[in-house]
Design a protein around this motif. Sequence first.
Motif, PDB file in Angstrom:
ATOM      1  N   ARG A   5      37.551  33.114  36.967  1.00 34.37           N
ATOM      2  CA  ARG A   5      36.879  34.374  36.658  1.00 34.37           C
ATOM      3  C   ARG A   5      36.434  34.982  37.979  1.00 34.37           C
ATOM      4  NH1 ARG A   5      34.368  37.558  32.889  1.00 34.37           N
ATOM      5  NH2 ARG A   5      32.295  38.371  33.405  1.00 34.37           N
ATOM      6  N   LEU A   7      35.065  38.565  40.255  1.00 29.38           N
ATOM      7  CA  LEU A   7      34.469  39.892  40.335  1.00 29.38           C
ATOM      8  C   LEU A   7      34.975  40.596  41.579  1.00 29.38           C
ATOM      9  CD1 LEU A   7      32.404  42.140  39.574  1.00 29.38           C
ATOM     10  CD2 LEU A   7      30.698  40.847  40.907  1.00 29.38           C
ATOM     11  N   VAL A  30      36.975  41.061  36.633  1.00 29.77           N
ATOM     12  CA  VAL A  30      36.036  42.151  36.366  1.00 29.77           C
ATOM     13  C   VAL A  30      36.030  43.063  37.583  1.00 29.77           C
ATOM     14  CG1 VAL A  30      33.661  42.790  35.844  1.00 29.77           C
ATOM     15  CG2 VAL A  30      34.594  40.628  34.967  1.00 29.77           C
ATOM     16  N   GLU A  48      38.880  44.014  33.251  1.00 26.90           N
ATOM     17  CA  GLU A  48      37.644  44.526  32.650  1.00 26.90           C
ATOM     18  C   GLU A  48      36.956  45.439  33.659  1.00 26.90           C
ATOM     19  OE1 GLU A  48      33.209  42.989  31.203  1.00 26.90           O
ATOM     20  OE2 GLU A  48      34.820  41.528  31.562  1.00 26.90           O
TER      21      GLU A  48
END
Length: 306
Positions: A5, A7, A30, A48
């Motif tokens: 995951r 960012l 993200v 996202e």
Amino acid sequence: MNGQRVLVTGGGGFIGSNLANSLAEDNEVVALDDGYLGTPENVDDGVEYVDASVLEADLPTDVDVVFHLAALSSYAMHEDDPTRGARVNVEGFVNVVEQAREDGCDTVVYASTSSIYGDRTEPSPEEMDVSVNTGYEASKLARERYAEYFHNHYDLSMAGMRFFSVYQGMEDGAEQHKGEYANLIAQFADDVANGRRPVIWGDGTQTRDFTHVDDVVRGLELAADHELTGIYNLGTGEQYSFNHLVERINEELGTDVDPVYEDNPIPEDVYVHDTCADYSKINEATGWEPAISFEEGVAMVCDQYE
């Protein structure tokens, strides 16, 4: 990178969206952006998108890796409002990293700048002495010092990447939204392809180490994979003048458009006339080296207009 995951701040911008889209093939990504130079139109459906500022609380920092690319990224932006420049580039950096640390993330890759090397006709190594002449440069050097703090005090992996004149093109790339802040390869090619004379500040002898965004994205991913700490250059080690750039674009497009020469609005004592990267450090650490030459890159930009 795979199965993580991630960012990406500034994820709707030029470099950030290219990175986010690349990472999204194998990771949960993200992209966070406040819309100043970025747009959700730049990111793929698999990313996202969060519309927020790096100065806010409760950011989506519950991730494995942070790529912090959000910034006011030019001399002009900082001179218009130095306080805002410092808040976004320095306070925003500290805010994102601190929230990520509290959420358990220990790997950060962030954008610095090659501008702090000043004028260099020889390749610039990371260990050379640097100084700052602009608010933009000061803000990026401050990031590097805060990164030292986060590494030394909290043992975070903090990799600062000094980019050298990154480009992709207006038509098929995410630079369109940057407008006047797009790289000169993108701006000049768009001008010539549309019958406009590109404007060169000064006499055109100034040089840049032009680096394709695909190579930069690959370098950023490798820095995270290797959990690097310290400062690393991402550039080709070659430099080309603005005059040569216009000539090369004309050759690719089959045109004969002369540039317009105007006085440089940036003071001579702070204007960076020449840049060139020594990329041996990132090469030794990860094996990274540029894959797209200047000639190939210009051809890729110009091909967008055929």
